[in-house]
Design a protein around this motif. Structure first.
Motif, PDB file in Angstrom:
ATOM      1  N   THR A 175       0.829  -1.203   0.000  1.00 29.02           N
ATOM      2  CA  THR A 175       0.000   0.000   0.000  1.00 29.02           C
ATOM      3  C   THR A 175       0.867   1.256   0.000  1.00 29.02           C
ATOM      4  N   THR A 177      -0.457   4.409   0.054  1.00 32.13           N
ATOM      5  CA  THR A 177      -1.152   5.536   0.688  1.00 32.13           C
ATOM      6  C   THR A 177      -1.432   5.181   2.141  1.00 32.13           C
ATOM      7  N   THR A 181      -4.360   4.743   3.345  1.00 30.62           N
ATOM      8  CA  THR A 181      -5.610   3.981   3.429  1.00 30.62           C
ATOM      9  C   THR A 181      -5.473   2.655   2.688  1.00 30.62           C
ATOM     10  N   SER A 214      -6.918  -0.658   0.896  1.00 32.20           N
ATOM     11  CA  SER A 214      -8.073  -0.990   0.062  1.00 32.20           C
ATOM     12  C   SER A 214      -9.073  -1.873   0.786  1.00 32.20           C
ATOM     13  N   GLY A 215     -10.352  -1.470   0.733  1.00 31.66           N
ATOM     14  CA  GLY A 215     -11.415  -2.290   1.309  1.00 31.66           C
ATOM     15  C   GLY A 215     -11.596  -3.589   0.564  1.00 31.66           C
ATOM     16  N   THR A 216     -11.306  -3.582  -0.744  1.00 36.59           N
ATOM     17  CA  THR A 216     -11.407  -4.806  -1.545  1.00 36.59           C
ATOM     18  C   THR A 216     -10.386  -5.834  -1.090  1.00 36.59           C
ATOM     19  N   GLU A 251      -5.363   3.502   7.792  1.00 34.39           N
ATOM     20  CA  GLU A 251      -6.814   3.480   7.877  1.00 34.39           C
ATOM     21  C   GLU A 251      -7.357   2.427   6.924  1.00 34.39           C
ATOM     22  N   LEU A 252      -8.522   1.921   7.238  1.00 38.20           N
ATOM     23  CA  LEU A 252      -9.177   0.951   6.364  1.00 38.20           C
ATOM     24  C   LEU A 252     -10.262   1.640   5.555  1.00 38.20           C
ATOM     25  N   ASP A 253     -10.284   1.352   4.285  1.00 42.49           N
ATOM     26  CA  ASP A 253     -11.354   1.855   3.419  1.00 42.49           C
ATOM     27  C   ASP A 253     -12.622   1.041   3.711  1.00 42.49           C
ATOM     28  N   GLU A 254     -13.329   1.441   4.771  1.00 41.54           N
ATOM     29  CA  GLU A 254     -14.504   0.685   5.207  1.00 41.54           C
ATOM     30  C   GLU A 254     -15.615   0.719   4.163  1.00 41.54           C
ATOM     31  N   ALA A 255     -15.736   1.843   3.464  1.00 42.49           N
ATOM     32  CA  ALA A 255     -16.775   1.944   2.422  1.00 42.49           C
ATOM     33  C   ALA A 255     -16.517   0.919   1.321  1.00 42.49           C
ATOM     34  N   GLY A 256     -15.240   0.769   0.947  1.00 43.01           N
ATOM     35  CA  GLY A 256     -14.894  -0.217  -0.076  1.00 43.01           C
ATOM     36  C   GLY A 256     -15.169  -1.631   0.392  1.00 43.01           C
TER      37      GLY A 256
END
Length: 878
Positions: free
Chosen positions: A397, A399, A401, A403-405, A431-436
């Protein structure tokens, strides 16, 4: 008052009111395709409410094991965070099937709570259905008037459809309900805020303890309501919440239902659980409390499910059980700092605590312990693997954040909990991309829903009041009339029709045996029956089309050939069960089975892999019973207790009625509802084709009989003939094979010696090709070796220095392989990782692999990509 006292007083009270006390049904449902688990007290009585069977008493009471972790009733995510939701819980209940109604139910509930249990009346509130004009359902005036005679009017609350109208499902019996809530707060708190305002508002000390459902209506497929021909009462009281109220606690977990388990967790972990009554708990202590609550709640659900026959697995109900257990393991791993299996140690406490009333947890204690221990060990290894995979994701990674995937892949493929992923990422500053993640999760759920979506129409009743009769034990053909039909539409199977007959020879799927197939034949047409199942005591015949004249007379004809094959496998299963108990020991118990026309599958409790000798002994035992030509001795409608007393095997997790059917071949005697041969000679021969593990302490045998054995032996004979031809028809085949094996061993040794010489020669030449890039000795080269030779060459070159980065490619037998060796000093100093290298380069050969940071390999399918992979390798050191 102990929890045992609470349970006993409830049952004694309703026994005094003329109720028949019945045992809890298994927590795992086998005969209801609409439910995965028993999620309410009434589930085992659905057929009575639907009018498909007659209850043995119009008044019944019990305590039912329930599980709410999937579907509409799902409390899983609340468990641990609050103090009154559970996965598995006991539902104390009393039922009236067309007997008493609101007056008796309400008065008896009030009498039990206030006079027997002596809960102060001023601590109780009740609710009544306010009505719903849109559905033409009136305000429940009758219940209101009854309560007015028992409790102050300001303690009666009007409830909406969500809280005070109970429905079995999208269709079926339903009606208004009257809940009873208890306020367990201190006098000071009650003086500040009225308990009435806290009812149904998720206050941990103002909770519903009893729900009285008055079944008056039937919900039709179009959403409309019609009056039921008879009125019923279905009540359910939360046992754990009742114990909280009667033991003067403000948390279910502070009662003796849970304290023995909590004390065991404290002993194992060295941590302390803080009672709900302690104020100003630190954030760290609160995390510990939540974790302990999760563990002691979840072990109950998992243990009773396993005891009732549901093993953890990757599909269906088994996956739900595995998910519950993994949630408990994850909380122990993260917040209780336990990195070894420990939850299995709680089973003994649970068996001691509940074994008297639920004997299955006592008798299955060792099996439950073994299965949980193995599941723990397996998932703890997965956690380690998941942590490494997560580390790789973090490394890749670029960045802040992640990837949520990617996180969803960890969750979906490896069962790695998303909350653990988020926690570890936060610790690492990501951070975790929770929306993804949520998007990926919702997409999966949508796919799952789409695959399993079923729409069901209402029954069209052609002959009202008919009680269906099964005649399949005695005949395979019968003159029949259709009594009801309905249409179902599923994404999986398309449009099908369910047909119910006034009598039927078709055996419905059950007891491991598949349902019969066959035809319905009238004077003008033939309808194919593709399957037969049972639901709520109705035998459903599945067809792809309906007869043109559903009122005609038909002959129901079972496909006798398929039934004969199934019956042979079923009878052989009984004989094999007897053989296993005779040869391995009486600890062997059936844990699952499948009987179809092709083969039989039998799961059973046993602690070790069966030896070849034991397998042969089982085969010999069964075949001896076949040779003895034992006649079937069938006894129907005998009392359950009598059958067991006479030696019939009863299976745990099965629901038996008061009268049962016993099947006997010689000394083999079991309770069974399936179809069997009339004589063991019909089985012809029995052959085991595989034996293996299903779970800890559970083995699985697959076997064949009859025509399948004939085909099996014919296949072996054909193979043997082909071997003879390949060996040029030797007189002694075995001698020829041994001679060929000896020759092959000599040749292999010669090849190994040649490869070693080749490695030495290549080493000398390749040493001169090593180039230095950024202080690193680098070489990427294709060599003419097999993969083992490439490994030897890599280690030989690696011994030359401390800073080698090497990638070798081979194409032995047209199979591309990449081998990467990195000196351990480079792994530490330059953050290079051979596993990551081969995963990246493996893409060029359409493959993948892995290994250790200093040595890894990747195999693939595309030889043409080798050159591109070697050219790409240099970028890792540049």
């Amino acid at each position: 008052m102990t929890s045992q006292d609470v349970r006993k007083q409830f049952l004694d009270f309703f026994a005094s009111k003329g109720h028949l006390i019945v045992p809890s049904a298994p927590i795992v449902l086998k005969d209801d395709p609409t439910l995965m688990f028993n999620n309410s007290g009434m589930a085992q009585f659905k057929e009575y409410f639907l009018g498909n069977a007659t209850p043995k008493s119009n008044r019944i009471a019990d305590t039912q094991k329930c599980l709410r972790v999937s579907g509409k009733h799902n409390d899983l995510e609340d468990v641990g965070f609050d103090t009154y939701h559970h996965t598995m819980f006991e539902m104390l209940g009393n039922w009236s099937f067309g007997d008493y109604f609101k007056k008796e139910a309400i008065n008896w509930a009030w009498e039990l709570l206030t006079e027997v249990y002596k809960i102060p009346k001023e601590n109780l509130y009740v609710s009544v259905f306010e009505g719903n004009p849109e559905e033409n359902v009136p305000f429940d005036q009758e219940a209101w008037d009854i309560w007015k005679g028992l409790i102050d009017e300001d303690r009666i609350i009007l409830g909406n459809k969500k809280d005070n109208f109970w429905e079995m499902g999208d269709q079926g019996p339903c009606g208004p309900c009257s809940e009873i809530h208890v306020d367990l707060r201190s006098e000071e708190e009650k003086a500040l805020v009225s308990g009435k305002s806290l009812v149904n508002n998720d206050h941990p000390q103002v909770v519903e303890i009893w729900n009285n459902v008055f079944m008056e209506f039937n919900r039709k497929a179009d959403g409309s309501l019609e009056k039921l021909p008879a009125q019923h009462v279905d009540t359910g009281m939360g046992f754990e919440r009742l114990c909280m109220a009667l033991q003067g606690k403000t948390s279910n977990y502070d009662t003796d239902v849970f304290t023995p388990l909590i004390e065991k967790v404290e002993q194992i972990t060295g941590l302390k659980y803080t009672s709900n009554e302690v104020l100003n708990i630190s954030e760290e202590q609160n995390k510990t409390n939540i974790a302990i609550r999760v563990v002691v709640d979840h072990v109950r659900a998992v243990a009773f499910a396993i005891a009732d026959g549901q093993l953890p697995s990757n599909t269906g109900a088994g996956y739900v059980i595995r998910r519950i257990l993994r949630r408990a393991i994850r909380y122990g791993f993260t917040f209780l700092n336990i990195k070894e299996p420990f939850i299995n140690q709680l089973v003994a406490v649970l068996a001691n605590q509940m074994g008297e009333f639920f004997p299955e947890i006592k008798s299955q204690q060792q099996l439950v312990t073994n299965v949980i221990r193995e599941e723990e060990a397996s998932f703890l290894r997965t956690l380690d693997q998941g942590l490494q995979l997560l580390e790789n994701v973090v490394t890749e990674t670029k960045t802040a954040t992640v990837s949520g995937t990617k996180a969803f892949e960890l969750y979906d493929t490896f069962g790695f909990p998303i909350d653990l992923t988020a926690l570890i990422l936060r610790e690492k500053g990501f951070e975790l991309d929770e929306a993804g993640f949520n998007t990926a999760m919702q997409a999966q759920k949508a796919r799952s829903r789409a695959a399993s979506e079923v729409s069901t129409e209402d029954w069209s009743v052609l002959i009202p009041g008919n009680v269906e009769t099964f005649v399949g034990y005695d005949q395979s053909e019968s003159d029949v009339k259709i009594t009801r039909i309905r249409k179902i539409d599923s994404k999986k199977d398309g449009i099908l029709y369910q047909i119910v007959l006034n009598n039927t020879p078709f055996y419905p799927e059950g007891g491991g045996q598949v349902g019969d197939k066959g035809t319905l034949v009238s004077a003008n047409e033939t309808i194919e029956i593709i399957d037969t199942k049972k639901e709520n005591n109705l035998i459903l015949h599945f067809a792809k089309k309906l007869p043109e004249n559903v009122n005609a007379s038909f002959t129901a004809k079972v496909n006798q050939d398929l039934r004969n094959l199934s019956s042979r496998n079923h009878s052989a299963t009984h004989l094999m069960h007897q053989a296993l108990r005779s040869i391995l020991g009486t600890h062997v118990e059936q844990k699952g089975s499948l009987v179809n026309p092709t083969y039989l599958r039998f799961d059973f409790s046993h602690f070790a892999k069966m030896t070849e000798t034991e397998l042969q002994q089982v085969e010999d035992f069964v075949n001896a019973r076949i040779q003895e030509q034992l006649p079937l001795i069938e006894r129907r409608n005998i009392p359950f207790a009598q059958a067991v007393q006479e030696g019939a095997m009863a299976l745990f997790g099965e629901k038996y009625g008061d009268e049962v059917r016993a099947i006997k071949f010689g000394e083999s005697m079991e309770l069974c509802g399936g179809i069997h041969v009339k004589n063991t000679a019909e089985i012809w021969h029995f052959k085991i084709v595989s034996e293996g593990a299903v779970a800890a302490g559970i083995r699985r045998v697959e076997a064949i009989t009859s025509d399948a054995v004939k085909a099996h032996f014919a296949s072996y004979e054909n193979t043997l003939n082909e071997v003879k031809i390949a060996l040029k028809n030797p007189q002694d085949i075995l001698k020829a094979v041994h001679s060929m094996q000896e020759e092959n061993t000599k040749l292999a040794k010669q090849i190994e010696a040649l490869v070693k010489d080749k490695v030495k020669n290549l080493k000398a030449g390749l040493t001169a090709e090593i180039q230095e890039i950024n202080g690193i000795q680098f070489l990427a080269k294709q060599v003419d070796l097999n993969p083992e030779g490439a490994k030897d060459l890599a280690y030989e070159l690696g011994n030359l220095g401390n800073n080698l980065f090497l990638v070798l490619a081979t194409a032995d037998e047209e199979k591309p392989m990449l081998t990467c060796y990195i000196s351990k000093e480079l792994v530490a100093d330059k953050n290079l990782n051979a596993g990551q290298v081969v995963r990246e380069l493996g893409k060029f050969i359409q493959g993948g692999g892995g290994g250790q940071p200093f040595f890894a390999t990747a195999g693939g399918k595309n030889i043409a990509g080798i050159q591109n992979a070697l050219e790409k390798a240099v970028e890792f050191v540049k």
